[in-house]
Design a protein around this motif. Structure first.
Motif, PDB file in Angstrom:
ATOM      1  N   TYR B 362      30.235  28.299  18.374  1.00 16.43           N
ATOM      2  CA  TYR B 362      29.931  28.616  19.769  1.00 16.43           C
ATOM      3  C   TYR B 362      31.181  28.921  20.591  1.00 16.43           C
ATOM      4  O   TYR B 362      31.146  29.784  21.467  1.00 16.43           O
ATOM      5  N   THR B 363      32.295  28.235  20.319  1.00 14.37           N
ATOM      6  CA  THR B 363      33.508  28.576  21.087  1.00 14.37           C
ATOM      7  C   THR B 363      33.892  30.022  20.786  1.00 14.37           C
ATOM      8  O   THR B 363      34.432  30.716  21.647  1.00 14.37           O
ATOM      9  N   ALA B 364      33.551  30.492  19.561  1.00 13.59           N
ATOM     10  CA  ALA B 364      33.893  31.872  19.182  1.00 13.59           C
ATOM     11  C   ALA B 364      33.183  32.900  20.062  1.00 13.59           C
ATOM     12  O   ALA B 364      33.619  34.042  20.152  1.00 13.59           O
ATOM     13  N   SER B 365      32.081  32.486  20.722  1.00 15.94           N
ATOM     14  CA  SER B 365      31.398  33.444  21.596  1.00 15.94           C
ATOM     15  C   SER B 365      32.016  33.431  22.990  1.00 15.94           C
ATOM     16  O   SER B 365      31.664  34.243  23.848  1.00 15.94           O
ATOM     17  N   VAL B 366      32.937  32.489  23.222  1.00 23.24           N
ATOM     18  CA  VAL B 366      33.582  32.368  24.540  1.00 23.24           C
ATOM     19  C   VAL B 366      35.019  32.880  24.491  1.00 23.24           C
ATOM     20  O   VAL B 366      35.500  33.530  25.432  1.00 23.24           O
ATOM     21  N   CYS B 367      35.723  32.580  23.402  1.00 23.58           N
ATOM     22  CA  CYS B 367      37.133  32.988  23.308  1.00 23.58           C
ATOM     23  C   CYS B 367      37.532  33.125  21.844  1.00 23.58           C
ATOM     24  O   CYS B 367      36.796  32.688  20.955  1.00 23.58           O
ATOM     25  N   ASP B 368      38.709  33.710  21.617  1.00 25.06           N
ATOM     26  CA  ASP B 368      39.229  33.820  20.247  1.00 25.06           C
ATOM     27  C   ASP B 368      39.255  32.424  19.618  1.00 25.06           C
ATOM     28  O   ASP B 368      39.749  31.474  20.236  1.00 25.06           O
ATOM     29  N   THR B 369      38.747  32.332  18.403  1.00 25.78           N
ATOM     30  CA  THR B 369      38.602  31.007  17.777  1.00 25.78           C
ATOM     31  C   THR B 369      39.091  31.031  16.336  1.00 25.78           C
ATOM     32  O   THR B 369      39.029  32.068  15.670  1.00 25.78           O
ATOM     33  N   GLY B 370      39.594  29.894  15.873  1.00 24.20           N
ATOM     34  CA  GLY B 370      39.981  29.735  14.476  1.00 24.20           C
ATOM     35  C   GLY B 370      39.709  28.307  14.043  1.00 24.20           C
ATOM     36  O   GLY B 370      39.340  27.454  14.855  1.00 24.20           O
ATOM     37  N   MET B 371      39.869  28.056  12.748  1.00 33.01           N
ATOM     38  CA  MET B 371      39.656  26.703  12.229  1.00 33.01           C
ATOM     39  C   MET B 371      40.624  26.392  11.097  1.00 33.01           C
ATOM     40  O   MET B 371      41.036  27.287  10.350  1.00 33.01           O
ATOM     41  N   VAL B 372      40.908  25.098  10.977  1.00 36.77           N
ATOM     42  CA  VAL B 372      41.684  24.573   9.851  1.00 36.77           C
ATOM     43  C   VAL B 372      40.764  23.627   9.099  1.00 36.77           C
ATOM     44  O   VAL B 372      40.055  22.842   9.724  1.00 36.77           O
ATOM     45  N   PHE B 373      40.788  23.715   7.768  1.00 36.01           N
ATOM     46  CA  PHE B 373      40.001  22.778   6.959  1.00 36.01           C
ATOM     47  C   PHE B 373      40.915  21.800   6.240  1.00 36.01           C
ATOM     48  O   PHE B 373      41.941  22.201   5.672  1.00 36.01           O
ATOM     49  N   ALA B 374      40.504  20.533   6.250  1.00 32.07           N
ATOM     50  CA  ALA B 374      41.165  19.529   5.414  1.00 32.07           C
ATOM     51  C   ALA B 374      40.379  19.409   4.105  1.00 32.07           C
ATOM     52  O   ALA B 374      39.170  19.671   4.068  1.00 32.07           O
ATOM     53  N   VAL B 375      41.061  19.007   3.070  1.00 31.04           N
ATOM     54  CA  VAL B 375      40.451  18.842   1.748  1.00 31.04           C
ATOM     55  C   VAL B 375      39.336  17.782   1.791  1.00 31.04           C
ATOM     56  O   VAL B 375      39.494  16.744   2.433  1.00 31.04           O
ATOM     57  N   SER B 376      38.216  18.046   1.142  1.00 31.28           N
ATOM     58  CA  SER B 376      37.176  17.015   0.925  1.00 31.28           C
ATOM     59  C   SER B 376      37.131  16.735  -0.567  1.00 31.28           C
ATOM     60  O   SER B 376      36.729  17.603  -1.344  1.00 31.28           O
ATOM     61  N   GLU B 377      37.498  15.546  -0.954  1.00 24.82           N
ATOM     62  CA  GLU B 377      37.498  15.231  -2.380  1.00 24.82           C
ATOM     63  C   GLU B 377      36.099  15.397  -2.970  1.00 24.82           C
ATOM     64  O   GLU B 377      35.137  14.806  -2.490  1.00 24.82           O
ATOM     65  N   GLY B 378      35.998  16.219  -3.993  1.00 22.65           N
ATOM     66  CA  GLY B 378      34.714  16.470  -4.641  1.00 22.65           C
ATOM     67  C   GLY B 378      33.706  17.167  -3.730  1.00 22.65           C
ATOM     68  O   GLY B 378      32.551  17.322  -4.097  1.00 22.65           O
ATOM     69  N   GLY B 379      34.157  17.557  -2.552  1.00 20.01           N
ATOM     70  CA  GLY B 379      33.254  18.236  -1.620  1.00 20.01           C
ATOM     71  C   GLY B 379      32.223  17.334  -0.979  1.00 20.01           C
ATOM     72  O   GLY B 379      31.285  17.801  -0.343  1.00 20.01           O
ATOM     73  N   LYS B 380      32.394  16.013  -1.144  1.00 20.18           N
ATOM     74  CA  LYS B 380      31.375  15.081  -0.627  1.00 20.18           C
ATOM     75  C   LYS B 380      31.402  14.984   0.899  1.00 20.18           C
ATOM     76  O   LYS B 380      32.460  14.845   1.488  1.00 20.18           O
ATOM     77  N   SER B 381      30.234  14.992   1.482  1.00 20.49           N
ATOM     78  CA  SER B 381      30.125  14.998   2.936  1.00 20.49           C
ATOM     79  C   SER B 381      28.837  14.326   3.369  1.00 20.49           C
ATOM     80  O   SER B 381      27.864  14.303   2.623  1.00 20.49           O
ATOM     81  N   HIS B 382      28.838  13.802   4.598  1.00 17.18           N
ATOM     82  CA  HIS B 382      27.657  13.104   5.134  1.00 17.18           C
ATOM     83  C   HIS B 382      27.238  11.959   4.217  1.00 17.18           C
ATOM     84  O   HIS B 382      26.056  11.739   3.970  1.00 17.18           O
ATOM     85  N   THR B 383      28.214  11.259   3.730  1.00 15.03           N
ATOM     86  CA  THR B 383      28.028  10.099   2.870  1.00 15.03           C
ATOM     87  C   THR B 383      29.260   9.218   3.042  1.00 15.03           C
ATOM     88  O   THR B 383      30.343   9.720   3.349  1.00 15.03           O
TER      89      THR B 383
END
Lengths: 417, 417
Positions: B362-383
């Motif tokens: 949503y910020t991308a619809s307001v202004c120039d936007t970017g992101m940085v990703f940190a490593v997720s071990e094994g890709g596990k998320s929401h756990t």
């Protein structure tokens, strides 16, 4: 001799019972041991009293009404079925069997017929098992297949025990729940709950036995994960394995036998969230065949497919047997009694193996047993749309009466005047 | 110039935030607008106060902290993410993004760095959407994509409205939920929630955009019937059609694109009873691809398979679109700022398209936007098993700080002495 029951009275009595626990959609909600079940029991006892029968209520709430025979050595013929229903059931189901037995006894009175054997009518408690599993609980206890303590301790969804519910409606009797007479035969009438009679244009079914039944449950364990960020080739999706198994259970019967059926009724994914790969999924099956060997082969095929589905998706699995009931072959003399009644009455009947379990499954372990099926339009069952037209109800009830009379043996017919 | 944030303080602050809403399994239960969410907000405001920032809370409870730049015409760079969690989430998720932004601001203070642009840190309310759907609700309202009345009226499972829950924790601000400054860029840090960085041995991700997302739901209608008495060839089994579709959704991505993913998260059979053929079954799907055309083709393929599955089983079906979010391409200058920071710091980064939605959508619809990703071990998320080692947290946070500094522009560095 041939008797003819009173068609009008049969229809009136069927309509009368259908008012107790009636639903808006024209069906029945007469779940075991509810107020509606108490009301139909009270009504049933009144009918037995009007016939001057000897009423007995056992520890499971099974209600018996006895009419003596003239020959003490000729034993007793047991008739009846169950008056309880599924929460959203139809008005015929087991009720037609109980009412038909009642109508037969009324006819014996009308025509002053005495029989060699005694005749006993029964309303089995909690046949449906939808509130307190398993189905056919009380005939099973009566036949010694389930300990009464186990049945008593069964709870419904609200944690109410069977015994408390039974006491609440005042139907916990004192007579032990076991055969109290020397039964020489048992005969049950029930609607077919399947389409064979209707689709084939028959008006009554001669039941030769009951299929063997296998219930089982698989749980697949994969890895719950984010649906957007997990590449397809890193997935271990429990629901995919489970769904794969469902599609295979659908086709396995076609490789086994003419009468084999297999069904998945329950499939649960966990967590059930639109954007989470399911980490766990549970699948049940219900497989039936008249031949126990085929049924056992079917279970092995399903297990093999579960293994293959799990391997394809890289998930693990567990199997749990939920129920195993052997097939039942009814006694020749009972089947023959039904077949001859059909023939004597000029009906168009066919032989059938019951795909559903019935209280007759358990009476068959106590004495010679048979069954009569009434037509189920379109095979619909456990729904308010369940339907048997009055002609078909009458044909089945009349067949039932004559088969029962033949098993009990006519002793004497007294002229009314 | 290159800044280096304080690794120890980053780790300490991460541990500190993880205590608020901590679960026994080492994860977080910091569902939006609960007491735990209030506690982390109070804590966050204290951190902003310690930095002497200008705090602003808007009508959606979004919390902003502003640090002025020296050049009034240089606008503002927006940094941050979200502190709320899934009911059974991990401690990194969005929190690492907010804490990294905080750590960057602390570093600017430590090193007396002033910037051309103002810098604003934000904690978006209810990014997860698990209590009050949809996800990213408050950045969507802020960007004008969802009317605030609609967001306010959203209820949780207990029927509590969003606005009542927001007032209960005393975080309904008075500032309109819309951009209050002239943002020239926005940068978000988040964990990858996927395995690409970990499996590839990278230590930071340069996010070039967000995949397009399609959510849909099919309901199949067959005929509920008795599992024992209904022959296989008379069946119209809604669950079989639904399960068939699940197995096809599993393989469709492999025919579409390298990054296409498709998932069934929910499959419900009705009635879910072991001995009843399901008359109704509901299936959801979630399909994503960086290319919107591929995503749309995927939906058409799924619909075609639903049609075929329904025809095979003789059931009918309905389709409902649940959500459609176009893919987002991040602004070159933001992506470049991140890429250069990775290069300047000597990290091993790779370009990625985010498979998950983020407030950056949503910020991308307001202004120039970017992101940085940190490593997720094994890709596990929401756990609770979600894990990023501190070195990887530091690498991502440091990349983030330097990219942000480059976007904001260094105005001056004052010697402490």
């Amino acid at each position: 001799m041939t008797v003819n029951i009173n068609r009008d009275r049969l229809v009136e009595t069927m309509k009368e019972q259908a008012e107790i626990g009636a639903t808006e959609k024209g069906g029945l909600d007469r779940l075991a041991l509810t107020d509606a079940d108490k009301a139909i029991r009270d009504w049933f006892c009144e009918q037995l009293e009007e016939l001057g029968l000897d009423i007995r209520i056992d520890e499971m709430g099974n209600i018996f009404g006895y009419r003596a025979g003239v020959n003490p050595d000729a034993g007793t013929v047991l008739l009846g079925s169950h008056l309880d229903s599924q929460p959203n059931g139809g008005i015929y189901d087991g009720a037609l069997g109980v009412i038909s037995a009642l109508e037969f006894l009324r006819t014996l009175e009308d025509e002053n017929i005495s029989t060699e054997s005694g005749i006993e009518i029964v309303n089995w408690t909690n046949e449906e098992g939808s509130r307190f599993p398993p189905a056919m609980m009380s005939s099973a206890v009566w036949a010694g297949e389930i300990p009464i303590e186990e049945a008593y301790a069964t709870t419904d969804q609200d944690g109410v025990t069977f015994v408390d519910a039974l006491e609440r409606i005042d139907y916990r009797g004192e007579v032990p729940a076991e055969p109290q007479r020397d039964y020489n035969a048992s005969l049950e009438l029930h609607i077919e709950q399947g389409p064979y009679l209707d689709k084939g244009g028959y008006n009554v079914g001669i039941v030769t036995g009951i299929v063997g039944l296998r219930w089982g449950e698989f749980t697949f364990y994969g890895q719950a994960n984010h649906s957007g960020t997990t590449p397809m080739h890193y997935r271990n999706d429990a629901l995919v394995a489970a769904s794969n198994l469902v599609t295979l259970i659908r086709v396995i019967p076609g490789t086994l036998g003419e009468r084999t059926v297999a069904t998945t009724g329950v499939l649960e994914a966990d967590p059930a969230s639109i954007n989470v790969i399911p980490g766990k999924a549970r699948v049940t099956f219900d497989l039936r065949d008249p031949d126990d060997q085929i049924a056992d082969t079917g279970v092995e095929r399903i297990k093999a497919e579960a293994r293959a589905a799990a391997e394809r998706e890289g998930v693990t699995w567990e199997y749990k047997e939920r129920m195993r009931a052997s097939s039942v072959d009814f006694a020749d003399r009972c089947v023959t009694a039904v077949r001859e009644a059909v023939s004597d009455l000029g009906y168009d009947g066919r032989d059938l193996v019951s795909g559903a379990g019935h209280d007759a499954t358990y009476t068959a372990s106590v004495c010679d047993t048979g069954m009569v099926f009434a037509v189920s339009e379109g095979g619909k069952s456990h729904t308010p749309e369940e339907f048997t037209d009055w002609d078909d109800c009458y044909a089945a009830a009349n067949t039932y009466a004559n088969a029962a009379l033949s098993l009990a043996g006519v002793a004497d017919v007294t002229d009314n005047d």
